[in-house]
Design an enzyme around this catalytic site. Sequence first.
Site, short mmCIF file in Angstrom:
data_model
loop_
_atom_site.label_atom_id
_atom_site.label_comp_id
_atom_site.label_asym_id
_atom_site.label_seq_id
_atom_site.Cartn_x
_atom_site.Cartn_y
_atom_site.Cartn_z
N SER A 58 0.84 -1.21 0.00
CA SER A 58 0.00 0.00 0.00
C SER A 58 0.87 1.25 0.00
O SER A 58 0.52 2.25 -0.63
CB SER A 58 -0.95 0.00 1.20
OG SER A 58 -0.24 -0.09 2.41
N GLU A 59 2.03 1.22 0.69
CA GLU A 59 2.96 2.34 0.66
C GLU A 59 4.41 1.85 0.75
O GLU A 59 4.70 0.85 1.41
CB GLU A 59 2.71 3.33 1.81
CG GLU A 59 1.52 4.24 1.62
CD GLU A 59 0.27 3.72 2.25
OE1 GLU A 59 -0.83 4.22 1.94
OE2 GLU A 59 0.37 2.77 3.07
N THR A 60 5.28 2.59 0.08
CA THR A 60 6.73 2.43 0.16
C THR A 60 7.30 3.81 0.46
O THR A 60 6.86 4.80 -0.12
CB THR A 60 7.31 1.90 -1.15
OG1 THR A 60 6.75 0.60 -1.41
CG2 THR A 60 8.83 1.79 -1.09
#
Length: 274
Positions: A44-46
């Site tokens: 979902s996020e990096t």
Amino acid sequence: MRRFQQVDVFTDTPYYGNPVAVVLDAEGMSDEAMQRFAAWTNLSETTFVLPPDDPGADYRVRIFTPSEELPFAGHPTLGTCHAWQSVHGERDTVVQECGAGLVTVRRSGGGLAFAAPPLLRSGPVEPDVLERVAAHLGIEVSEIVDAQWADNGPGWVALLLADAEAVLALEPSYREDIKIGVAGPHPADGPARFEVRAFAPLGGAGCVEDPVTGSLNASLAQWLLGSGRTTAPYTARQGTALGRAGTVRIDTDDTGAVWVGGSAVTCIDGQVAI
């Protein structure tokens, strides 16, 4: 090769929270390279850690989904701070610089907590929007105890249902561009004060459920505390329907600020070629 960690957030048991990928020495990377790597991780996020521009910050972070950059997100903030401290040493307070400005992260309850950002939009949900949301979730409008715009960036519509069982029974199926956060109270002797679920559209092809959502829990807390529906401190449980066991701790300080916290654990620690 760049230093890399993957951190599971809002849990102290690996693989039961919400993961974030953290590139700890991202200086010199282009926007294109960051976006490409974030798309490759498919999380979902990096996040990408850089030297701060603001002298009051300890580090600067850029946060990418597989398709876009975000100014702020909750579990990436805690996961990035956890990873940064594993390299630079633990501190009681860390100041993170991000697209939304400076965010204070502090040690809390054996984990970390961030100060909830202000709501960009609040107030009642329009009747037509509420009808669409109920239809997407497969429930009647009459089953919604209360609803509120609780947007601190992502655009959340927040719903309160009668109880945690009603939240866990939801089977959403929708295609419209609405992000929905749902909470329902557990019994007094239950595992947490609230059960929470977060649903977001997936490119016109249904929806995706986020395992544990810092930004949603932040805005839910501001709404539920501000309306007098609950008191702090409390814990929220999220991810149950996905086989996760996320725990979010909500507290307030003497100024009335809401703090959103949880544990974090490193699952991968090494280097990555970018």
